[in-house]
Scaffold this active site. Sequence first.
Site, mmCIF file in Angstrom:
data_model
loop_
_atom_site.group_PDB
_atom_site.id
_atom_site.type_symbol
_atom_site.label_atom_id
_atom_site.label_comp_id
_atom_site.label_asym_id
_atom_site.label_seq_id
_atom_site.Cartn_x
_atom_site.Cartn_y
_atom_site.Cartn_z
ATOM 1 N N HIS A 84 -4.545 10.272 0.003
ATOM 2 C CA HIS A 84 -4.381 9.540 1.186
ATOM 3 C C HIS A 84 -4.689 10.257 2.522
ATOM 4 O O HIS A 84 -4.282 9.961 3.601
ATOM 5 C CB HIS A 84 -3.158 8.688 1.434
ATOM 6 C CG HIS A 84 -3.356 7.384 2.202
ATOM 7 N ND1 HIS A 84 -3.084 7.428 3.465
ATOM 8 C CD2 HIS A 84 -3.252 6.075 1.760
ATOM 9 C CE1 HIS A 84 -3.339 6.042 3.912
ATOM 10 N NE2 HIS A 84 -3.375 5.485 2.865
ATOM 11 N N HIS B 83 3.880 -2.307 3.257
ATOM 12 C CA HIS B 83 3.703 -0.907 2.866
ATOM 13 C C HIS B 83 5.065 -0.678 1.866
ATOM 14 O O HIS B 83 5.958 -0.946 2.245
ATOM 15 C CB HIS B 83 3.321 0.130 4.062
ATOM 16 C CG HIS B 83 2.136 0.157 4.758
ATOM 17 N ND1 HIS B 83 1.861 -1.129 5.579
ATOM 18 C CD2 HIS B 83 1.117 0.894 4.340
ATOM 19 C CE1 HIS B 83 0.771 -0.808 6.057
ATOM 20 N NE2 HIS B 83 0.111 0.205 5.302
ATOM 21 N N HIS C 77 -5.947 2.746 -4.324
ATOM 22 C CA HIS C 77 -5.786 3.240 -3.120
ATOM 23 C C HIS C 77 -6.518 4.456 -2.945
ATOM 24 O O HIS C 77 -7.518 4.414 -2.213
ATOM 25 C CB HIS C 77 -4.468 2.865 -2.585
ATOM 26 C CG HIS C 77 -4.466 2.880 -1.083
ATOM 27 N ND1 HIS C 77 -5.317 2.068 -0.224
ATOM 28 C CD2 HIS C 77 -3.550 3.124 -0.098
ATOM 29 C CE1 HIS C 77 -4.897 2.233 1.131
ATOM 30 N NE2 HIS C 77 -3.737 2.854 1.388
ATOM 31 N N ASP D 269 0.843 -1.262 -0.038
ATOM 32 C CA ASP D 269 -0.021 0.131 0.070
ATOM 33 C C ASP D 269 0.981 1.450 0.066
ATOM 34 O O ASP D 269 1.992 1.356 0.614
ATOM 35 C CB ASP D 269 -0.834 -0.070 1.290
ATOM 36 C CG ASP D 269 -2.053 -1.001 1.154
ATOM 37 O OD1 ASP D 269 -2.073 -1.863 0.279
ATOM 38 O OD2 ASP D 269 -2.976 -0.645 2.053
ATOM 39 N N ASP D 270 0.351 2.237 -0.391
ATOM 40 C CA ASP D 270 0.721 3.759 -0.377
ATOM 41 C C ASP D 270 1.937 4.289 -1.447
ATOM 42 O O ASP D 270 2.337 5.153 -1.438
ATOM 43 C CB ASP D 270 1.319 3.974 1.044
ATOM 44 C CG ASP D 270 0.015 3.652 2.079
ATOM 45 O OD1 ASP D 270 -1.267 3.538 1.617
ATOM 46 O OD2 ASP D 270 0.467 3.804 3.198
#
Length: 255
Positions: free
Chosen positions: A109, A216, A105, A55-56
Amino acid sequence: MKNMLKLFLSVAGSFIIILFGVDVQNVQVHAMVPEEMTPLLKSKENQKIAYLTFDDGPSLNTMEILDILDRYHVKATFFVKGNEEPYAKECYQEMISRGHAIALHSYTHDYSIVYRSTESFFQDLNRLETMLQKEYGIKSRIVRLPGGSNNRLRHQAATKPIINGILQQLKEKGYIYIDWSIDSTDGFSPSIREQQIITAVQKGTKNQKHVNILLHDINSMKNTVEALPDIIEFLKKEGYTFDTIDETTPKMQFN
Ligand SMILES: [Zn+2]
């Protein structure tokens, strides 16, 4: 002639079931399986499969992550953010050219934007989709919500209806949201040690055939990169094969 015989046998078989009630329950249950599961999915049912998810990203660690994945011939799924830095452009392209899956995603964010309202969530998501499609030709319907679908805002009176509205609309608009089954804990803080990340994954796989592992791809989380070879080696030793997430993957959702 053969076809006629087949037709006769199939019609006769139906009569036998209707007349004698031969295990009708079983017939119905069996008949549901092929509709609900593609043959591919069915063949994967008894395999041990690991879905590595990052993620990210993209981040300054992406290239190193990609190199490690290449070294082990493993494909992963990247739930990306909107990052328009020059280095990030190269990362998106490398993710694609090396055969990994890119899924959605969030563009920003930023919880104060993403979870301000249901509308704001989709504005942010659409911004990411537009960038990915225009710049890289990527179209994905797979979404992971920042913090997951059961994040802390879902337990607060003010934001609960927003998250519920988002989940409802994702479904209505034809997206599939995906959570995870193992939290590697790397996202807790950059000070989480490499060994803790490895141990969390090892414990999480106990008695699990299909594992979806949350990792991550963030600048400060160098320990994820350090832990990755050990995680992959462990999973291989345990008999897992690796796959990427798409529409046919069994849904892993908290809700
Ligand atoms: Zn995230």
